[in-house]
Design an enzyme around this catalytic site. Structure first.
Site, short mmCIF file in Angstrom:
data_model
loop_
_atom_site.label_atom_id
_atom_site.label_comp_id
_atom_site.label_asym_id
_atom_site.label_seq_id
_atom_site.Cartn_x
_atom_site.Cartn_y
_atom_site.Cartn_z
NE ARG A 1 -2.27 8.68 -5.72
CZ ARG A 1 -1.56 8.69 -4.86
NH1 ARG A 1 -0.49 7.47 -4.93
NH2 ARG A 1 -0.42 9.48 -5.19
CG LEU B 1 -1.68 -1.41 0.98
CD1 LEU B 1 -2.70 -0.78 3.01
CD2 LEU B 1 -2.54 -1.50 0.16
CG ASP B 2 0.82 4.18 -2.71
OD1 ASP B 2 1.31 3.87 -3.20
OD2 ASP B 2 -0.19 4.46 -4.15
NE ARG B 3 3.65 9.34 2.74
CZ ARG B 3 4.18 10.69 1.84
NH1 ARG B 3 5.34 10.78 2.19
NH2 ARG B 3 3.58 11.82 1.16
#
Length: 305
Positions: free
Chosen positions: A235, A133-135
């Protein structure tokens, strides 16, 4: 860790190598075990992987002790562990937490926190994140605790056998449901940013449902399922249809309602890699995504989606 297998009639005369491959062991893991003294025994005696199994005998795999992951400094931090056994962890990750160390993130990552966690338990630790997962993306992810679960879970990811569902708050009134089928590539002037690129992009497909619309803020809550796993796929895809995520510093830096991209890994369904028991986890909608006037997704999500 030790794994014991009682050989059935169906596996009679199979070589150990073939049998282990059928259990999900990778060729590299079998090779590692083959080169480790007394790691593979059948009927209580050390054997080669060419040994042909006999119905009723016990095959024992003794995994060698592992060393701690190098260059991961233990750092104390809160970690929301939803499930743990000897094979894996399921974690509900907070926002602002990178998955693993990188330039500028040396001691503030999930890997650092888990190094501390296992140090306190006096257990060795090798970091093996199965899904990333992204930060600033919150929610569920899986960490394998040993090489066997790691290789089985990684193969399950490749075969799309780990089912992930996401929640996102997006700008505008999202259509009731739809499919975004648009290739994604790096932008020409960035190593980080992605864009829809029908010519040079890799295939990417996202399924979405509108779960809720808040006219007061003009934002929708979307349920999302991915057929592919491209970098920044959700996104980029939602922005491409005119419904970007607020708080997204790369694609829509609108911080009026939320200070990070409004994306949450909500649900995981998969079969346990070793016990074969079905597992199901959900992580509640984070507080900072509740600005659209909803605190729970109960009754909104279509379980068949």
């Amino acid at each position: 860790m030790t794994m014991n297998y009682t050989i059935t009639e169906a596996s009679n005369e199979k070589t150990i190598e073939r049998y282990l491959l059928e259990q999900g062991y990778s060729q590299s893991l079998i090779r590692h075990l083959r080169n480790t003294e007394n790691a593979i025994t059948a009927g209580g005696r050390a054997v080669y992987t060419t040994h042909r199994l006999i119905s009723g005998e016990t095959l024992t795999i003794a995994f060698p002790d592992e060393k701690n992951s190098e260059h991961i400094v233990p750092a104390r931090m809160p970690i929301d562990i939803l499930f743990e056994d000897e094979h894996l962890l399921v974690i509900n990750k907070s926002s602002g937490v990178p998955i693993h160390p990188s330039q500028g993130n040396f001691d503030n990552t999930l890997a650092n926190g888990l190094a501390w966690y296992f140090k306190e338990k006096q257990e060795s630790f090798t970091f093996r994140a199965i899904n990333r997962l992204d930060r600033d993306t919150t929610g569920l992810l899986i960490v394998a605790k040993n090489p066997l679960s790691a290789c089985i879970l990684s193969d399950m990811v490749k075969r799309h056998e780990i089912h992930r569902r996401y929640l996102a708050v997006v700008q505008g009134e999202l259509p009731i449901e739809g499919i975004i089928d648009s290739p994604i590539a790096r932008t020409h002037d960035s190593t980080i940013e992605r864009c829809v690129d029908p010519v040079n992009g890799d295939p990417a497909r996202t399924f979405f449902q509108r779960l809720f619309y808040d006219p007061a803020t003009n934002h929708s809550l979307a349920g999302l399922r991915l057929e592919t796993g491209r970098t920044h796929q959700i996104r980029v895809h939602l922005k491409s249809i005119g419904h970007p995520l607020p708080g997204d510093f790369l694609y829509n830096p609108d911080y009026r309602y939320i200070k990070r991209q409004s994306l949450h890994s909500f649900r995981l369904d998969f079969i346990h890699p070793v016990t074969r028991v079905p597992l199901f986890f959900e992580a509640a909608l984070p507080a900072d995504m509740q600005f659209i006037g909803i605190t729970s997704t109960e009754g909104l999500w279509d379980n068949d989606f």
